[in-house]
Design an enzyme around this catalytic site. Structure first.
Site, PDB file in Angstrom:
ATOM      1  CD  GLU A   1      -2.846  -1.247   2.406  1.00  0.00           C
ATOM      2  OE1 GLU A   1      -2.717  -0.407   3.318  1.00  0.00           O
ATOM      3  OE2 GLU A   1      -3.730  -2.110   2.401  1.00  0.00           O
TER       4      GLU A   1
ATOM      5  CD  GLU B   1      -4.398  -8.161   1.880  1.00  0.00           C
ATOM      6  OE1 GLU B   1      -5.246  -7.492   2.508  1.00  0.00           O
ATOM      7  OE2 GLU B   1      -3.182  -7.902   1.896  1.00  0.00           O
TER       8      GLU B   1
HETATM    9  C1  XIL Z   1      -5.827  -6.532   8.656  1.00  0.00           C
HETATM   10  C2  XIL Z   1      -6.086  -7.720   9.581  1.00  0.00           C
HETATM   11  O1  XIL Z   1      -7.021  -8.576   8.962  1.00  0.00           O
HETATM   12  C3  XIL Z   1      -6.592  -7.250  10.923  1.00  0.00           C
HETATM   13  O2  XIL Z   1      -6.684  -8.335  11.835  1.00  0.00           O
HETATM   14  C4  XIL Z   1      -5.671  -6.172  11.505  1.00  0.00           C
HETATM   15  O3  XIL Z   1      -6.239  -5.657  12.687  1.00  0.00           O
HETATM   16  C5  XIL Z   1      -5.481  -5.044  10.490  1.00  0.00           C
HETATM   17  O4  XIL Z   1      -4.994  -5.584   9.276  1.00  0.00           O
HETATM   18  N1  XIL Z   1      -4.873  -4.828   3.929  1.00  0.00           N
HETATM   19  C6  XIL Z   1      -3.822  -5.631   4.317  1.00  0.00           C
HETATM   20  C7  XIL Z   1      -3.962  -6.523   5.504  1.00  0.00           C
HETATM   21  O5  XIL Z   1      -2.808  -5.676   3.609  1.00  0.00           O
HETATM   22  O6  XIL Z   1      -2.750  -6.707   6.186  1.00  0.00           O
HETATM   23  C8  XIL Z   1      -5.015  -6.018   6.463  1.00  0.00           C
HETATM   24  O7  XIL Z   1      -5.196  -6.983   7.483  1.00  0.00           O
HETATM   25  C9  XIL Z   1      -6.302  -5.742   5.721  1.00  0.00           C
HETATM   26  C10 XIL Z   1      -6.101  -4.677   4.663  1.00  0.00           C
END
Ligand code: XIL
Length: 338
Positions: free
Chosen positions: A133, A247
């Site tokens: 990101e 994701e």
């Molecule tokens: C999220 C997790 O799922 C949560 O448990 C944590 O509190 C915050 O991060 N983009 C990403 C992930 O790259 O690492 C994130 O994961 C969700 C958004």
């Protein structure tokens, strides 16, 4: 119940984000459905390297190792997530005494961190989200409020890439030349963010520093248009890098909607099934064309999803293929039968 991993073996590995705890609470479902895994949090800087310093005492590999050991017992591949991100990174990384650490100091800490993780997980993690990101949602811009950008955001080589991004990939390549290096981000499937991501990948690719792009896939049951996703996959693949969906989850709420629901209405479950089905059709076609090499869900069943706390704290969401009792939802049907 048929297995996602088995059905999709001709196309790509099917993965899920896990925590050490969910290997227990969702273990049998995971074992029956996936053949790849990623740590939802356990490899992030604040979890794995909470204290300052570079010696072994500064790292805590226990939670990540639990996941890697479970994966190896079941023959799953492991994605590494992530090395450099503006979130879940302790403030000591950017501090020196009472003030800000110098650019050199911050980059030095980054180099040590990356080397420590790549050495520790050498041979057990096949790819890393090296930078997560770095692009802002504003047109064609970097995420300038990232502490990494503040410390080392200036470009150094005329390509427009912030120094910290370039260095992260260089340090990772040097630490383990055999591991695949990915850039991972959300909403890079269209618009200015797609254009920005393509430029970044092109610049890193010209230096031999990147192997793949992760399109996060935190979407909703209303958008994006699966054809936009296809266009993004084709565009990234044309630069000569691997593409994965990293994701995946489909919220039942529109972006910006803060309302809540007592249960998942059947109409929304149907819509979710339709959208998952349409997306997986694109995924299969792109995999067959050699342009998509992995799909990872951000979780596996609705009893454990980060969307219960994001973007609205405590609001129940139902974004995955299995329900809160870990039974297949309608979307499981459209993803497994076509
Ligand atoms: C999220 C997790 O799922 C949560 O448990 C944590 O509190 C915050 O991060 N983009 C990403 C992930 O790259 O690492 C994130 O994961 C969700 C958004």
């Amino acid at each position: 119940m048929t297995s996602l991993a088995t059905i999709y073996r001709p196309y790509f590995p099917v993965g899920a984000a896990v925590e050490p705890e969910t290997l227990t609470t969702q273990g049998s479902l995971l074992v029956s459905q996936v053949n790849s895994v990623v740590a939802e949090n356990a490899m992030k800087w604040e979890c794995i390297h909470p204290s300052s310093g570079s010696g072994p005492a500064a790292y805590d590999f226990r939670r990540a190792d639990t996941i890697v050991e479970f994966a190896s017992r079941h023959g799953w591949s492991v994605r590494g997530h992530n090395l450099v991100w503006h979130q879940q990174c302790p403030s000591w990384v950017f501090q020196e005494g009472a003030g800000s650490a110098s650019r050199e100091r911050v980059l030095g800490r980054m180099r040590e961190h990356i080397a420590a993780l790549l050495v520790h997980f050498r041979g057990s993690v096949y790819c890393w989200d090296v930078v997560n990101e770095a692009l802002s949602e504003r047109a064609g811009s970097w995420r300038v409020d990232s502490p990494w950008f503040r410390a080392a955001g200036a470009e150094v080589d005329g390509t427009g890439v912030p120094e910290y991004v370039l260095r992260a990939f260089q340090y990772a390549r040097a630490a383990d030349p055999s591991v695949q290096l990915f850039y991972n981000d959300y909403r890079i499937e269209s618009g200015d963010k797609l254009r920005g991501a393509l430029e970044l990948v092109r610049a890193l690719r010209s230096k031999g520093l990147i192997d793949g792009v992760g399109i996060q896939g935190h979407w909703t049951i209303f958008e994006p248009d699966p054809e936009d996703v296809r266009h993004a996959i084709v565009s990234f693949a044309s630069l000569g890098v691997k593409v994965q969906i990293t994701e995946l989850d489909l919220s039942v709420f529109r972006s910006g909607d803060s309302a809540s629901l007592p249960a998942l209405p059947s109409e929304l479950e149907r819509r979710q099934a339709k959208q998952y089905g349409a997306l997986f059709k694109v995924f299969r076609e792109e995999a067959q064309a050699g342009r998509l090499s992995g799909v990872t869900f951000w979780g596996i069943a609705d009893d454990h999803t980060w969307l219960d706390d994001y973007p609205v704290k405590g609001r129940k969401d139902w974004p995955l293929l299995f329900d809160t009792a870990q039974r297949p939802k309608s979307a499981y049907g459209t993803v497994t039968q076509w």
